[in-house]
Design a protein around this motif. Sequence first.
Motif, PDB file in Angstrom:
ATOM      1  N   LEU A  88      44.656  40.557  44.390  1.00 44.15           N
ATOM      2  CA  LEU A  88      44.267  40.245  45.762  1.00 44.15           C
ATOM      3  C   LEU A  88      44.539  38.788  46.101  1.00 44.15           C
ATOM      4  O   LEU A  88      44.530  37.917  45.225  1.00 44.15           O
ATOM      5  CB  LEU A  88      42.780  40.538  45.962  1.00 44.15           C
ATOM      6  CG  LEU A  88      42.268  41.910  45.503  1.00 44.15           C
ATOM      7  CD1 LEU A  88      40.770  42.012  45.726  1.00 44.15           C
ATOM      8  CD2 LEU A  88      42.991  43.017  46.249  1.00 44.15           C
ATOM      9  N   ALA A  89      44.735  38.544  47.386  1.00 43.04           N
ATOM     10  CA  ALA A  89      44.843  37.182  47.913  1.00 43.04           C
ATOM     11  C   ALA A  89      43.990  37.098  49.164  1.00 43.04           C
ATOM     12  O   ALA A  89      44.119  37.939  50.065  1.00 43.04           O
ATOM     13  CB  ALA A  89      46.296  36.827  48.241  1.00 43.04           C
ATOM     14  N   VAL A  90      43.105  36.109  49.212  1.00 41.19           N
ATOM     15  CA  VAL A  90      42.214  35.935  50.360  1.00 41.19           C
ATOM     16  C   VAL A  90      42.207  34.465  50.753  1.00 41.19           C
ATOM     17  O   VAL A  90      42.453  33.587  49.921  1.00 41.19           O
ATOM     18  CB  VAL A  90      40.774  36.407  50.042  1.00 41.19           C
ATOM     19  CG1 VAL A  90      40.774  37.847  49.546  1.00 41.19           C
ATOM     20  CG2 VAL A  90      40.115  35.514  49.014  1.00 41.19           C
ATOM     21  N   SER A  91      41.908  34.210  52.013  1.00 39.52           N
ATOM     22  CA  SER A  91      41.860  32.814  52.440  1.00 39.52           C
ATOM     23  C   SER A  91      40.607  32.138  51.904  1.00 39.52           C
ATOM     24  O   SER A  91      39.605  32.793  51.604  1.00 39.52           O
ATOM     25  CB  SER A  91      41.910  32.716  53.966  1.00 39.52           C
ATOM     26  OG  SER A  91      40.620  32.776  54.537  1.00 39.52           O
ATOM     27  N   ALA A  92      40.669  30.820  51.812  1.00 40.75           N
ATOM     28  CA  ALA A  92      39.552  30.039  51.267  1.00 40.75           C
ATOM     29  C   ALA A  92      38.334  30.048  52.173  1.00 40.75           C
ATOM     30  O   ALA A  92      37.248  29.666  51.748  1.00 40.75           O
ATOM     31  CB  ALA A  92      40.006  28.603  51.023  1.00 40.75           C
ATOM     32  N   ALA A 102      36.184  40.694  46.799  1.00 33.52           N
ATOM     33  CA  ALA A 102      37.515  40.503  46.219  1.00 33.52           C
ATOM     34  C   ALA A 102      37.421  39.941  44.803  1.00 33.52           C
ATOM     35  O   ALA A 102      38.149  40.363  43.899  1.00 33.52           O
ATOM     36  CB  ALA A 102      38.335  39.569  47.106  1.00 33.52           C
ATOM     37  N   ARG A 103      36.491  39.016  44.601  1.00 34.70           N
ATOM     38  CA  ARG A 103      36.341  38.408  43.272  1.00 34.70           C
ATOM     39  C   ARG A 103      35.828  39.435  42.260  1.00 34.70           C
ATOM     40  O   ARG A 103      36.185  39.395  41.079  1.00 34.70           O
ATOM     41  CB  ARG A 103      35.392  37.213  43.353  1.00 34.70           C
ATOM     42  CG  ARG A 103      35.338  36.374  42.087  1.00 34.70           C
ATOM     43  CD  ARG A 103      34.527  35.116  42.284  1.00 34.70           C
ATOM     44  NE  ARG A 103      35.216  34.150  43.144  1.00 34.70           N
ATOM     45  CZ  ARG A 103      34.819  33.823  44.369  1.00 34.70           C
ATOM     46  NH1 ARG A 103      33.742  34.390  44.892  1.00 34.70           N
ATOM     47  NH2 ARG A 103      35.492  32.941  45.081  1.00 34.70           N
ATOM     48  N   ALA A 104      34.997  40.377  42.731  1.00 31.56           N
ATOM     49  CA  ALA A 104      34.506  41.424  41.834  1.00 31.56           C
ATOM     50  C   ALA A 104      35.642  42.349  41.399  1.00 31.56           C
ATOM     51  O   ALA A 104      35.668  42.826  40.263  1.00 31.56           O
ATOM     52  CB  ALA A 104      33.404  42.226  42.519  1.00 31.56           C
ATOM     53  N   VAL A 105      36.574  42.604  42.319  1.00 34.47           N
ATOM     54  CA  VAL A 105      37.718  43.465  42.008  1.00 34.47           C
ATOM     55  C   VAL A 105      38.751  42.719  41.181  1.00 34.47           C
ATOM     56  O   VAL A 105      39.321  43.261  40.224  1.00 34.47           O
ATOM     57  CB  VAL A 105      38.351  43.999  43.310  1.00 34.47           C
ATOM     58  CG1 VAL A 105      39.683  44.696  43.030  1.00 34.47           C
ATOM     59  CG2 VAL A 105      37.388  44.946  44.019  1.00 34.47           C
ATOM     60  N   ASP A 106      39.020  41.462  41.562  1.00 39.81           N
ATOM     61  CA  ASP A 106      40.060  40.662  40.903  1.00 39.81           C
ATOM     62  C   ASP A 106      39.511  39.260  40.636  1.00 39.81           C
ATOM     63  O   ASP A 106      39.625  38.372  41.482  1.00 39.81           O
ATOM     64  CB  ASP A 106      41.298  40.590  41.800  1.00 39.81           C
ATOM     65  CG  ASP A 106      42.399  39.707  41.219  1.00 39.81           C
ATOM     66  OD1 ASP A 106      42.307  39.354  40.021  1.00 39.81           O
ATOM     67  OD2 ASP A 106      43.346  39.373  41.952  1.00 39.81           O
ATOM     68  N   PRO A 107      38.907  39.048  39.470  1.00 34.09           N
ATOM     69  CA  PRO A 107      38.341  37.725  39.170  1.00 34.09           C
ATOM     70  C   PRO A 107      39.362  36.600  39.237  1.00 34.09           C
ATOM     71  O   PRO A 107      38.999  35.444  39.449  1.00 34.09           O
ATOM     72  CB  PRO A 107      37.797  37.892  37.750  1.00 34.09           C
ATOM     73  CG  PRO A 107      37.540  39.364  37.612  1.00 34.09           C
ATOM     74  CD  PRO A 107      38.627  40.022  38.398  1.00 34.09           C
ATOM     75  N   ALA A 108      40.638  36.933  39.104  1.00 35.66           N
ATOM     76  CA  ALA A 108      41.698  35.922  39.162  1.00 35.66           C
ATOM     77  C   ALA A 108      42.394  35.922  40.523  1.00 35.66           C
ATOM     78  O   ALA A 108      43.549  35.500  40.629  1.00 35.66           O
ATOM     79  CB  ALA A 108      42.726  36.175  38.063  1.00 35.66           C
ATOM     80  N   MET A 109      41.691  36.375  41.554  1.00 37.24           N
ATOM     81  CA  MET A 109      42.311  36.496  42.882  1.00 37.24           C
ATOM     82  C   MET A 109      42.921  35.163  43.336  1.00 37.24           C
ATOM     83  O   MET A 109      42.438  34.079  42.993  1.00 37.24           O
ATOM     84  CB  MET A 109      41.271  36.944  43.904  1.00 37.24           C
ATOM     85  CG  MET A 109      40.197  35.922  44.193  1.00 37.24           C
ATOM     86  SD  MET A 109      38.985  36.515  45.396  1.00 37.24           S
ATOM     87  CE  MET A 109      38.006  35.030  45.657  1.00 37.24           C
ATOM     88  N   ALA A 110      43.982  35.260  44.122  1.00 33.98           N
ATOM     89  CA  ALA A 110      44.616  34.077  44.693  1.00 33.98           C
ATOM     90  C   ALA A 110      43.837  33.650  45.931  1.00 33.98           C
ATOM     91  O   ALA A 110      43.504  34.480  46.780  1.00 33.98           O
ATOM     92  CB  ALA A 110      46.061  34.382  45.073  1.00 33.98           C
ATOM     93  N   VAL A 111      43.521  32.383  46.011  1.00 35.50           N
ATOM     94  CA  VAL A 111      42.814  31.831  47.166  1.00 35.50           C
ATOM     95  C   VAL A 111      43.807  31.024  47.983  1.00 35.50           C
ATOM     96  O   VAL A 111      44.363  30.027  47.508  1.00 35.50           O
ATOM     97  CB  VAL A 111      41.623  30.955  46.727  1.00 35.50           C
ATOM     98  CG1 VAL A 111      40.938  30.353  47.949  1.00 35.50           C
ATOM     99  CG2 VAL A 111      40.628  31.786  45.916  1.00 35.50           C
ATOM    100  N   LEU A 112      44.044  31.453  49.226  1.00 41.88           N
ATOM    101  CA  LEU A 112      45.006  30.793  50.092  1.00 41.88           C
ATOM    102  C   LEU A 112      44.353  29.584  50.748  1.00 41.88           C
ATOM    103  O   LEU A 112      43.332  29.725  51.441  1.00 41.88           O
ATOM    104  CB  LEU A 112      45.505  31.762  51.167  1.00 41.88           C
ATOM    105  CG  LEU A 112      46.076  33.087  50.652  1.00 41.88           C
ATOM    106  CD1 LEU A 112      46.489  33.973  51.820  1.00 41.88           C
ATOM    107  CD2 LEU A 112      47.242  32.843  49.711  1.00 41.88           C
ATOM    108  N   PRO A 113      44.892  28.388  50.551  1.00 38.57           N
ATOM    109  CA  PRO A 113      44.267  27.187  51.116  1.00 38.57           C
ATOM    110  C   PRO A 113      44.444  27.106  52.631  1.00 38.57           C
ATOM    111  O   PRO A 113      45.259  27.824  53.225  1.00 38.57           O
ATOM    112  CB  PRO A 113      45.026  26.051  50.417  1.00 38.57           C
ATOM    113  CG  PRO A 113      46.372  26.634  50.122  1.00 38.57           C
ATOM    114  CD  PRO A 113      46.130  28.082  49.813  1.00 38.57           C
TER     115      PRO A 113
END
Length: 358
Positions: A88-92, A102-113
């Motif tokens: 997953l990728a979500v905005s900051a 999202a963090r529960a599903v993908d602890p290494a999720m990408a955070v879009l700055p």
Amino acid sequence: MIYLDHQATTPLAPEARAAMMPWLGGADTSGFANPHSPHRPGRAAAAAVEVAREQVALLLPPGGRVTFTSGATEALNLAIVGSGARKLAVSAIEHAAVLDTARAVDPAMAVLPVDGEGLVDDAALPPGVGLVAVMQVNNEIGTIQPVDRIAARAHHTGALFLCDAVQGAGRIAAPAEADMIAISAHKIYGPKGIGALWLRDGLDLAPLIRGGRQEGGLRSGTLSPMLCAGFGAAAALAQTRMAEDASHHTALWHRARAILSRWTLNGSADARWPGNLNLRLPGLDVGRLMSDLRDMAFSAGSACASGSGRPSHVLRALGLSDHDAKSSIRLGFGRYTELREIEDACARIEAAAAAQGV
């Protein structure tokens, strides 16, 4: 009481209240019937639900279906978990309902700055992502994201695009390129306890709540015709008043900004919903300010994070220091807010801040 916290919730519109009353469920009426029952009262309740579904759908793009949920938090959980995406990728600056799920599903999720105005850097979208989530209008700073452009970039990489449109629904055009959209009734002058997930035709999700498969097999549980009717009426009203409401909010925003002219704006001055004014004043003790103005309702941040004592993750993502983030307030204007209320509130806020010596 001057109410300036419309990002947290809005008052129930009279039109929504009127639509709800026949379905309140008194023993002397048939409005208490289960909308999933086959008898005549049940069919009447089901018809009211479908009218509401059509009204809510008019706020959203064509080519999709509306599933009623208990609120936007459930809708967002259903979209993220039900999609089956694992990267997953979500905005900051997403709401906690997105960030935590999202963090529960993908602890290494990408955070879009985001940049200093709160606009998402979609160029940072990594390859191989299955789902991208970016909200349409930020609940804390009011910044409007170019969600259709971000959705196009997500699709180019093969990802689905989820949009939290809770603060944008009924106020600005729906995100036409999204695959899933979450909205909430109580943010558009409807009742609390109901929201919706819009799902583009052809997409399937795995249900979170299993049981009777009432909502097209996607979400189980007995629907409340009363809540649906209120949601539908609020959506229909928002649709007809969109331009009028925007003009009213803009006038209030400019007047408030003129009175609080020495305060620094958080977020974009241009790409924003004018019903949200987030300001900071270095050295301000926000707790004392709120205590001094107890007959005014405004916020030091998101209502969902109030009382945590932590600086806003949204303001920190803009590059603000903890000190500046904690010296910020959020004023949220609404459809029923009057100009004289804004003038009185802002004058008193300015006077109370000056009394602190800042």
